[in-house]
Every structure is written in C-alpha cells, then in structure tokens.
Scaffold this motif. Structure first.
Motif, PDB file in Angstrom:
ATOM      1  N   TYR A  66       0.828  -1.210   0.000  1.00  0.00           N
ATOM      2  CA  TYR A  66       0.000   0.000   0.000  1.00  0.00           C
ATOM      3  C   TYR A  66       0.863   1.261   0.000  1.00  0.00           C
ATOM      4  CZ  TYR A  66      -2.715   3.851   1.925  1.00  0.00           C
ATOM      5  OH  TYR A  66      -3.272   5.086   2.137  1.00  0.00           O
ATOM      6  N   PHE A  67       1.856   1.311   0.888  1.00  0.00           N
ATOM      7  CA  PHE A  67       2.672   2.515   0.999  1.00  0.00           C
ATOM      8  C   PHE A  67       3.588   2.705  -0.210  1.00  0.00           C
ATOM      9  CE2 PHE A  67       1.585   2.249   5.559  1.00  0.00           C
ATOM     10  CZ  PHE A  67       1.153   3.561   5.730  1.00  0.00           C
ATOM     11  N   ILE A  68       3.998   1.604  -0.845  1.00  0.00           N
ATOM     12  CA  ILE A  68       4.742   1.738  -2.102  1.00  0.00           C
ATOM     13  C   ILE A  68       3.836   2.330  -3.174  1.00  0.00           C
ATOM     14  CG2 ILE A  68       5.822   0.455  -3.995  1.00  0.00           C
ATOM     15  CD1 ILE A  68       6.922  -1.484  -1.923  1.00  0.00           C
ATOM     16  N   GLY A  69       2.594   1.864  -3.197  1.00  0.00           N
ATOM     17  CA  GLY A  69       1.656   2.339  -4.215  1.00  0.00           C
ATOM     18  C   GLY A  69       1.118   3.729  -3.959  1.00  0.00           C
ATOM     19  N   LEU A  70       1.234   4.224  -2.719  1.00  0.00           N
ATOM     20  CA  LEU A  70       0.662   5.518  -2.365  1.00  0.00           C
ATOM     21  C   LEU A  70       1.166   6.643  -3.269  1.00  0.00           C
ATOM     22  CD1 LEU A  70      -1.366   6.516  -0.221  1.00  0.00           C
ATOM     23  CD2 LEU A  70       0.585   7.127   1.217  1.00  0.00           C
ATOM     24  N   PRO A  71       2.488   6.788  -3.465  1.00  0.00           N
ATOM     25  CA  PRO A  71       2.968   7.848  -4.366  1.00  0.00           C
ATOM     26  C   PRO A  71       3.205   7.377  -5.794  1.00  0.00           C
ATOM     27  CG  PRO A  71       4.827   6.957  -3.183  1.00  0.00           C
ATOM     28  CD  PRO A  71       3.614   6.133  -2.769  1.00  0.00           C
ATOM     29  N   PHE A  72       2.851   6.120  -6.086  1.00  0.00           N
ATOM     30  CA  PHE A  72       3.236   5.526  -7.364  1.00  0.00           C
ATOM     31  C   PHE A  72       2.576   6.237  -8.543  1.00  0.00           C
ATOM     32  CE2 PHE A  72       3.812   2.034 -10.439  1.00  0.00           C
ATOM     33  CZ  PHE A  72       5.151   1.768 -10.216  1.00  0.00           C
ATOM     34  N   GLU A  73       1.288   6.585  -8.394  1.00  0.00           N
ATOM     35  CA  GLU A  73       0.590   7.253  -9.486  1.00  0.00           C
ATOM     36  C   GLU A  73       1.198   8.627  -9.748  1.00  0.00           C
ATOM     37  OE1 GLU A  73      -4.020   8.332 -10.556  1.00  0.00           O
ATOM     38  OE2 GLU A  73      -3.575   6.440  -9.528  1.00  0.00           O
ATOM     39  N   ILE A  74       1.647   9.292  -8.695  1.00  0.00           N
ATOM     40  CA  ILE A  74       2.317  10.582  -8.858  1.00  0.00           C
ATOM     41  C   ILE A  74       3.583  10.412  -9.694  1.00  0.00           C
ATOM     42  CG2 ILE A  74       3.554  12.414  -7.624  1.00  0.00           C
ATOM     43  CD1 ILE A  74       1.579  12.035  -5.334  1.00  0.00           C
ATOM     44  N   LEU A  75       4.337   9.355  -9.422  1.00  0.00           N
ATOM     45  CA  LEU A  75       5.561   9.093 -10.173  1.00  0.00           C
ATOM     46  C   LEU A  75       5.260   8.827 -11.640  1.00  0.00           C
ATOM     47  CD1 LEU A  75       7.526   6.802  -7.666  1.00  0.00           C
ATOM     48  CD2 LEU A  75       7.627   9.286  -7.941  1.00  0.00           C
ATOM     49  N   ILE A  76       4.144   8.180 -11.912  1.00  0.00           N
ATOM     50  CA  ILE A  76       3.760   7.920 -13.304  1.00  0.00           C
ATOM     51  C   ILE A  76       3.466   9.235 -14.022  1.00  0.00           C
ATOM     52  CG2 ILE A  76       2.059   6.831 -14.815  1.00  0.00           C
ATOM     53  CD1 ILE A  76       1.693   4.683 -12.662  1.00  0.00           C
ATOM     54  N   TYR A  77       2.727  10.134 -13.372  1.00  0.00           N
ATOM     55  CA  TYR A  77       2.429  11.430 -14.000  1.00  0.00           C
ATOM     56  C   TYR A  77       3.704  12.244 -14.205  1.00  0.00           C
ATOM     57  CZ  TYR A  77      -2.411  10.286 -12.926  1.00  0.00           C
ATOM     58  OH  TYR A  77      -3.634   9.660 -12.863  1.00  0.00           O
ATOM     59  N   ILE A  78       4.637  12.141 -13.269  1.00  0.00           N
ATOM     60  CA  ILE A  78       5.923  12.809 -13.448  1.00  0.00           C
ATOM     61  C   ILE A  78       6.638  12.254 -14.673  1.00  0.00           C
ATOM     62  CG2 ILE A  78       8.238  13.061 -12.453  1.00  0.00           C
ATOM     63  CD1 ILE A  78       6.941  13.284  -9.705  1.00  0.00           C
ATOM     64  N   ALA A  79       6.607  10.922 -14.842  1.00  0.00           N
ATOM     65  CA  ALA A  79       7.237  10.294 -16.005  1.00  0.00           C
ATOM     66  C   ALA A  79       6.585  10.762 -17.304  1.00  0.00           C
ATOM     67  CB  ALA A  79       7.153   8.773 -15.881  1.00  0.00           C
ATOM     68  N   VAL A  80       5.257  10.854 -17.311  1.00  0.00           N
ATOM     69  CA  VAL A  80       4.540  11.327 -18.506  1.00  0.00           C
ATOM     70  C   VAL A  80       5.008  12.730 -18.873  1.00  0.00           C
ATOM     71  CG1 VAL A  80       2.280  12.039 -19.379  1.00  0.00           C
ATOM     72  CG2 VAL A  80       2.512   9.868 -18.153  1.00  0.00           C
ATOM     73  N   LEU A  81       5.180  13.586 -17.876  1.00  0.00           N
ATOM     74  CA  LEU A  81       5.613  14.961 -18.119  1.00  0.00           C
ATOM     75  C   LEU A  81       7.078  15.021 -18.550  1.00  0.00           C
ATOM     76  CD1 LEU A  81       3.898  16.621 -15.017  1.00  0.00           C
ATOM     77  CD2 LEU A  81       3.204  16.890 -17.406  1.00  0.00           C
ATOM     78  N   VAL A  82       7.938  14.294 -17.856  1.00  0.00           N
ATOM     79  CA  VAL A  82       9.379  14.345 -18.138  1.00  0.00           C
ATOM     80  C   VAL A  82       9.700  13.812 -19.526  1.00  0.00           C
ATOM     81  CG1 VAL A  82      11.607  13.341 -17.490  1.00  0.00           C
ATOM     82  CG2 VAL A  82      10.117  14.310 -15.732  1.00  0.00           C
ATOM     83  N   PHE A  83       9.045  12.724 -19.921  1.00  0.00           N
ATOM     84  CA  PHE A  83       9.334  12.113 -21.216  1.00  0.00           C
ATOM     85  C   PHE A  83       8.547  12.736 -22.372  1.00  0.00           C
ATOM     86  CE2 PHE A  83      10.464   8.564 -18.285  1.00  0.00           C
ATOM     87  CZ  PHE A  83      11.822   8.544 -18.568  1.00  0.00           C
ATOM     88  N   GLY A  84       7.754  13.755 -22.062  1.00  0.00           N
ATOM     89  CA  GLY A  84       7.066  14.489 -23.121  1.00  0.00           C
ATOM     90  C   GLY A  84       5.925  13.731 -23.777  1.00  0.00           C
ATOM     91  N   TRP A  85       5.302  12.816 -23.044  1.00  0.00           N
ATOM     92  CA  TRP A  85       4.213  12.044 -23.641  1.00  0.00           C
ATOM     93  C   TRP A  85       2.926  12.853 -23.779  1.00  0.00           C
ATOM     94  CZ3 TRP A  85       5.161   7.203 -20.072  1.00  0.00           C
ATOM     95  CH2 TRP A  85       6.341   6.574 -20.485  1.00  0.00           C
TER      96      TRP A  85
END
Length: 420
Positions: A66-85
């Motif tokens: 649960y705690f690993i997954g808590l910020p996981f979606e935030i990290l995905i959105y950061i990846a979308v932004l960083v990689f220019g998707w």
C-alpha cells in the motif's frame, strides 16, 4: 528542471521504500498492550499461533504494498511529463479528430492506459499476495475480467468528466473550478443512486437472501430503524474471496441491504444480526448522506486548491513539459498529479472521520442487539478471515483504517458490557 526532477525521484523513492520497510518490519511490533493481554481483544485468546503468524505476515506485506503504491501514481504522471508524452497524446487525438468531444477522450484513454499498464505489476502482486494467504479465491481470468471492467467503466466516466471540465476551463478560466463543482453535485448524487442497481451487479450476482427466517429478522431491524426495504440481497462472493462483508448502500428507492455469502457461511445468526445492526446504524445516523456531503464539500476545497496550484505550476514549468496553457488537455497529467497529492495529504483526516462514524455505528449495534458474546465473536471472525491485525502500527491506522482497530472495537464492547 527535468533532470532535477528525475534525480530527486531516483534518490528519494528508494529511501522512502526503505524507511517504510524498516517501520513495518523492524520498528513496530505486533500484539496488544499489556493492559489488554488475555482479554477478548488479544489474538492469542481466539487465534492459533499459525493464524497469528499468517495475519502478521500478510498485514505487513499488504501494508508495504500500500505505501509503495501511495505515491506511485504521482511518479507515473511525473514520467509522462518528463518524457514528453503529454504533447504526443494531444497530437494523436487531434489527428483523429479536431472536435474536443473526441480528441479529449482519446487523450484520457491514452493516459489511463499508461497508468494502468505501469501500475499493473503492483496490482498483480496484491492479487497474488491475497491468494497466497487465503483471502482471495478468485481465478486469474476472473480477476482480470474485473480489472478490465473497472478500467473501462472508469475510463468512460472520466472521459465524460474531463471533457466537460476542459470545456469549462476554456470558457471560464477563473471560475471553472466553481462551475465544475456545481456540476459534480448532481453527478455524485446520481452515481450514489445508480451504483447498487447498475454498477455493482456487473461484478457479482445478487439474489434474494436464501434464508427467509434470517431475512425476516433483518427486515424487522430495518423497519425498526425506518429503512424502506422489503428484501435483503445476498451476493455470491465466495468465488472471489474468503473475506466477509455486509452493507447498506444507495439512496431513495434504490437503497439496498446486502450480505456477502461468506458472512452467512462463517457467522452464526446472532453474529450476522449484529453486523447488520451496525450497517443499519449507518443509515439511522445518516452516514450515507453525510458521506455524500463530505465528498461534495471536499471536492469544492480540492478543486479550488487544484485551480490555484495548477496555474502556478503551468506558468512556471509548463513550457518545459510542452504545456502551453492550463486550458490545453496536455495539462491533465499535472491536474491529476495535484489531485493525487491532495488525496494523500487528506487521507489521514478522511480515515479519522470514517473511524468516528464506524465507532458510532458499533455503539448503535450493541444497543440494538445487546448480545455481547455474538458481537465480540463477529469481530473475532472478521479478524481471522481477513488475516487482519488487531492492533496495527500507528501510520497504518492513520492512513488505511476507515474503521477503528479490532482491538479498539472489542475493548469498546467489553467496556460497554461492564458499564451496565
């Protein structure tokens, strides 16, 4: 900015996971305080040594996940932004159609698919963990069916909401958050109305309770509480889980009293009636409507804070991520990122409010069904079947527990008994 964001994530996330692991597995201990040892709240009085060990193991792994997954979606959105998707998704949608009611849902579909695919390993680990420890009885194909159904239901709802939202942003850049909130009020009410009869049956089969004598007793409790129900529904959950549950949901003519068949299989009649009295207590104290009001109020606050932060983030860093303005659909990952952050920040407060409501429902239930032995027995069986900890670590309680801990609930029953 991009390099700094990536470097910070690479450094901080593993440290965060390590700290969570140490907290759950080494810095906290299981069991109950000395004052409650040997009481009905102490797992050694109603669980075998193997059951206690399995509960502790399962709870720790589940909480870690649960705690690993808590910020996981935030990290995905950061990846979308960083990689220019985000600009790529927008361009693809516009090549398909120049109309917003088509290209915006396409953007939502692409973003939702990325989030779902990257999150899938964590979800699968959760499924396997639940199966390994005897909670889930669901086959992989059945689990995947539910996962895909949830994805598509979520997509269609989200596509509609986001399309309307971005049309509002384009029309009223300073007041879109208020107009969006006003539209959400009837939407939330409508969803609460249709969920019991349209959405829930997509996942499970609902039938009339097969035990007419038990149904009559439950309806008698319901009528005593002025609940407008003339039947009790039984849902076939044993094909998916060994966990137990019961609930009263819906509003108006769509209100339903529901029992999982696992609850019927594991609890005796008095224990089942106590559980139903608890659920009826929620209705009597208007918790269903208070939950709706809470969602509506929190959405107002959340939308306003998001509105303020979204403009700051886009004005400062938008160009770097290929986002020209707030009104562009390319800003959606930033909006979702901010909402995810707010969700994490507000989680402890929401859990605290929920625990208070559950505590009140427990007190109502023991007044309506004053069989202490059955009440305590029902909580003990819930603990055993759910592989739950009776006294979880503080952080787990604050973030995850919408109910009081089983230790607190059983102690309340014992103290209530001693007061009489």
């Amino acid at each position: 900015m991009k390099k700094r964001l990536v470097l910070t994530t690479i450094i901080l996330f593993p440290i965060y996971v390590l700290l969570v692991y140490l907290y759950l597995f080494h810095w906290t201990s299981a069991g109950v305080p000395e004052a409650y040892r040997g009481t009905a709240a102490d797992p050694v009085t109603f669980m075998s040594a193997q059951e206690i060990a399995l509960s502790q193991e399962y709870s720790r792994y589940r909480n870690l996940l649960y705690f690993i997954g808590l910020p996981f979606e935030i990290l995905i959105y950061i990846a979308v932004l960083v990689f220019g998707w985000s600009p790529i998704f927008k361009s693809f949608g516009e090549r398909v159609s120049r109309f917003s009611f088509i290209n915006i849902p396409i953007f939502v579909l692409l973003l939702s698919t990325v989030v779902w695919v990257i999150s899938f390993p964590l979800d699968f680990i959760g499924y396997r963990l639940s199966s390994q420890y005897g909670i889930s009885t669901q086959s992989f194909s059945s689990w995947m069916r539910d996962e895909l159904m949830s994805f598509w239901i979520g997509f269609f709802i989200m596509a509609l909401l986001i399309t309307v939202l971005y049309l509002l942003i384009k029309k009223a850049q300073k007041r879109w958050w208020l107009y969006a909130w006003l539209l959400l009020i009837p939407f939330f009410t409508f969803m609460m109305y249709i969920q019991p009869v349209l959405i829930d049956p997509l996942y499970n089969e609902f039938t009339e309770l097969k035990n007419p004598e038990l149904e009559e007793k439950i309806l008698a409790l319901a009528h005593e509480a002025d609940i407008p129900a003339d039947r009790v529904f039984e849902v076939d959950m044993s094909e998916k889980t060994n966990a137990m549950n019961a609930y009263v949901n819906g509003i108006g003519s769509n209100l339903r009293i529901v029992l999982w068949d696992t609850t019927l299989n594991e609890l005796d009649e008095n224990e089942t009636l106590f559980i139903m009295a608890h659920e009826i207590g929620h209705y009597v104290m208007n918790h269903l409507y208070m939950n709706l009001a809470g969602v509506i109020l929190s959405s107002l606050v959340g939308l306003y804070i998001t509105y303020r932060l979204l403009h700051v983030v886009i004005n400062k860093w938008g160009r770097e991520f290929g986002i020209k303005s707030v009104s562009e659909i390319t800003s959606l990952p930033v909006l979702f990122l901010l909402l995810s952050l707010l969700s994490i920040v507000s989680a402890p407060a929401e859990s605290a409010v929920s625990r208070q409501a559950e505590r009140a429902a427990d007190k109502y239930a023991i007044e309506m069904m004053p069989d202490r032995e059955a009440a305590i027995g029902s909580f003990q069986e819930l603990t055993i079947n759910g592989r739950s900890e009776v006294n979880p670590p503080a952080l787990v309680k604050f973030f995850r527990y919408g109910h009081p801990t089983m230790m607190e609930r059983i102690v309340m029953l014992e103290e209530h008994e001693s007061e009489e």
